[in-house]
Write a protein that holds these residues in place. Structure first.
Motif, short mmCIF file in Angstrom:
data_model
loop_
_atom_site.label_atom_id
_atom_site.label_comp_id
_atom_site.label_asym_id
_atom_site.label_seq_id
_atom_site.Cartn_x
_atom_site.Cartn_y
_atom_site.Cartn_z
N ARG A 38 0.85 -1.19 0.00
CA ARG A 38 0.00 0.00 0.00
C ARG A 38 0.89 1.23 0.00
NH1 ARG A 38 -5.01 0.25 0.78
NH2 ARG A 38 -5.18 -1.61 2.07
N ILE A 39 0.65 2.12 -0.96
CA ILE A 39 1.48 3.31 -1.11
C ILE A 39 1.28 4.24 0.08
CG2 ILE A 39 1.90 5.35 -2.54
CD1 ILE A 39 0.85 3.60 -4.93
N VAL A 40 2.37 4.61 0.77
CA VAL A 40 2.25 5.51 1.92
C VAL A 40 3.04 6.81 1.72
CG1 VAL A 40 1.82 3.66 3.57
CG2 VAL A 40 4.16 4.41 3.15
N GLU A 41 3.82 6.91 0.64
CA GLU A 41 4.60 8.13 0.44
C GLU A 41 4.86 8.36 -1.04
OE1 GLU A 41 7.94 8.32 3.04
OE2 GLU A 41 8.83 10.03 2.04
N MET A 164 -8.82 6.72 4.14
CA MET A 164 -7.67 7.38 4.74
C MET A 164 -8.08 8.20 5.95
SD MET A 164 -5.55 8.36 1.39
CE MET A 164 -7.06 8.73 0.55
N VAL A 165 -8.55 7.49 6.98
CA VAL A 165 -9.03 8.18 8.18
C VAL A 165 -7.93 8.99 8.83
CG1 VAL A 165 -10.96 6.69 8.77
CG2 VAL A 165 -8.65 5.99 9.36
N SER A 166 -6.69 8.50 8.73
CA SER A 166 -5.61 9.20 9.43
C SER A 166 -5.12 10.42 8.67
CB SER A 166 -4.46 8.24 9.69
OG SER A 166 -4.22 7.42 8.59
N GLY A 167 -5.55 10.59 7.41
CA GLY A 167 -5.21 11.80 6.70
C GLY A 167 -3.88 11.78 5.99
N ILE A 168 -3.65 12.84 5.22
CA ILE A 168 -2.45 12.96 4.41
C ILE A 168 -1.60 14.11 4.93
CG2 ILE A 168 -1.56 13.41 2.10
CD1 ILE A 168 -3.08 10.90 2.08
N GLU A 169 -0.29 13.85 5.02
CA GLU A 169 0.65 14.89 5.43
C GLU A 169 1.39 15.40 4.19
OE1 GLU A 169 2.55 14.14 9.86
OE2 GLU A 169 3.34 13.10 8.14
N THR A 170 1.75 16.69 4.18
CA THR A 170 2.56 17.20 3.08
C THR A 170 3.86 17.75 3.62
OG1 THR A 170 1.59 19.40 3.23
CG2 THR A 170 0.52 17.86 1.74
N ARG A 188 5.51 16.61 -1.41
CA ARG A 188 5.70 15.25 -0.92
C ARG A 188 4.46 14.92 -0.09
NH1 ARG A 188 9.88 14.13 3.79
NH2 ARG A 188 9.88 11.88 3.92
N PHE A 189 3.86 13.78 -0.36
CA PHE A 189 2.63 13.39 0.31
C PHE A 189 2.82 12.07 1.02
CE2 PHE A 189 1.77 15.92 -3.43
CZ PHE A 189 0.96 16.93 -2.91
N SER A 190 2.34 11.97 2.24
CA SER A 190 2.49 10.70 2.95
C SER A 190 1.30 10.45 3.87
CB SER A 190 3.78 10.69 3.76
OG SER A 190 3.77 11.73 4.72
N LEU A 191 1.15 9.19 4.23
CA LEU A 191 0.05 8.78 5.08
C LEU A 191 0.42 9.08 6.53
CD1 LEU A 191 -2.68 7.36 4.98
CD2 LEU A 191 -1.48 5.18 5.13
N LYS A 192 -0.37 9.96 7.14
CA LYS A 192 -0.07 10.41 8.49
C LYS A 192 -0.05 9.23 9.47
CE LYS A 192 -1.29 14.28 11.46
NZ LYS A 192 -2.24 15.40 11.64
N GLY A 193 1.01 9.17 10.27
CA GLY A 193 1.09 8.14 11.29
C GLY A 193 1.58 6.79 10.82
N SER A 194 1.81 6.63 9.52
CA SER A 194 2.26 5.32 9.02
C SER A 194 3.68 5.02 9.51
CB SER A 194 2.25 5.30 7.50
OG SER A 194 2.85 4.12 7.03
N LYS A 195 3.90 3.75 9.86
CA LYS A 195 5.23 3.32 10.29
C LYS A 195 6.11 3.01 9.09
CE LYS A 195 3.97 1.02 14.62
NZ LYS A 195 2.58 1.47 14.74
N TRP A 196 5.55 3.07 7.90
CA TRP A 196 6.26 2.57 6.72
C TRP A 196 6.73 3.67 5.80
CZ3 TRP A 196 7.72 -2.29 7.01
CH2 TRP A 196 7.03 -3.12 7.91
#
Length: 201
Positions: A38-41, A164-170, A188-196
């Motif tokens: 799953r793409i996280v960044e 994407m309940v946790s939202g997207i970070e830029t 740059r976009f990433s999944l907030k809180g993802s460990k990956w």
DNA sequence: ATAATGATTCGCT
DNA sequence: GCGAATCATTATG
């Protein structure tokens, strides 16, 4: 679970596509092994007004010509002589824009990923980072110009309705200091809180 | 023809 | 945190 279509990639706003790709599934069928992440960044690279893009100001070379292909084409190239970096071309043919996939969360095919990476355990450095992610997924430059939208392509992208309940970070993109002020763009976009996510700050 | 360089990672301190 | 590894691509910096 729907495969992403040409019309998804051929839209004109590469930053929107980069944002929407976070949370999507990347699947490869290479050497008889199926692997899913799953793409996280992601990071966006635009045709105009972006010095960090390989094809900015219409630069057209043996390498960058792939970015001029239709949206949904794979743009894969070797960086630092070692790492295979995987991008998806966006926008219509003739407009060189792309989204760099920087990190994925392992979903299936974990054993294959660990074997390709030479790791014993499921660690963060299995798929967190553009070079290692490509290695885990089995992506190499020989797959450059692969059409991701074909139903039997060895590389495909899917929307499984992930919420994407946790939202997207830029944030600013990584490793492009030479691009001057464009290095500061929050592309740059990433999944907030993802460990990956990749370790790069 | 040749030299500089990079959308990175890993191991060592 | 720092620097080496390593080579295709790019411009001749």
């Amino acid at each position: 679970m729907k495969q992403l279509k040409r019309s998804f990639f051929e839209r004109s706003k590469v930053t929107h596509i980069a944002r929407e790709l976070v949370g999507k599934l990347l699947v490869t069928h290479i050497d008889g092994e199926s692997v899913t992440g799953r793409i996280v960044e992601t990071e966006a690279y635009a045709a105009t007004g972006d010095k960090a893009c390989h094809a900015h100001l219409g630069r057209f070379t043996e390498r960058t010509k792939t970015m001029y292909k239709p949206g949904g084409t794979a743009y894969i190239y070797l960086c630092y002589g070692i790492h295979h970096l995987f991008n998806v071309v966006t926008n219509v043919e003739g407009t060189p824009e792309a989204v760099l996939i920087r990190a994925v969360e392992p979903i299936s095919g974990l054993e294959t990923m660990m074997e390709r990476r030479g790791l014993e355990k499921k660690a963060r450095n299995l798929t967190a980072g553009p070079g290692v992610m490509s290695q885990a997924m089995g992506i190499t430059t020989s797959l450059n110009e692969t059409d991701l939208t074909r139903t039997k392509s060895v590389i495909r992208m899917y929307d499984d309705g992930f919420d994407m309940v946790s939202g997207i970070e830029t944030g600013p993109r990584v490793g492009i200091d030479y691009a001057g002020e464009d290095a500061l763009l929050p592309w740059r976009f990433s999944l907030k809180g993802s460990k990956w996510k990749s370790p790069a700050k």
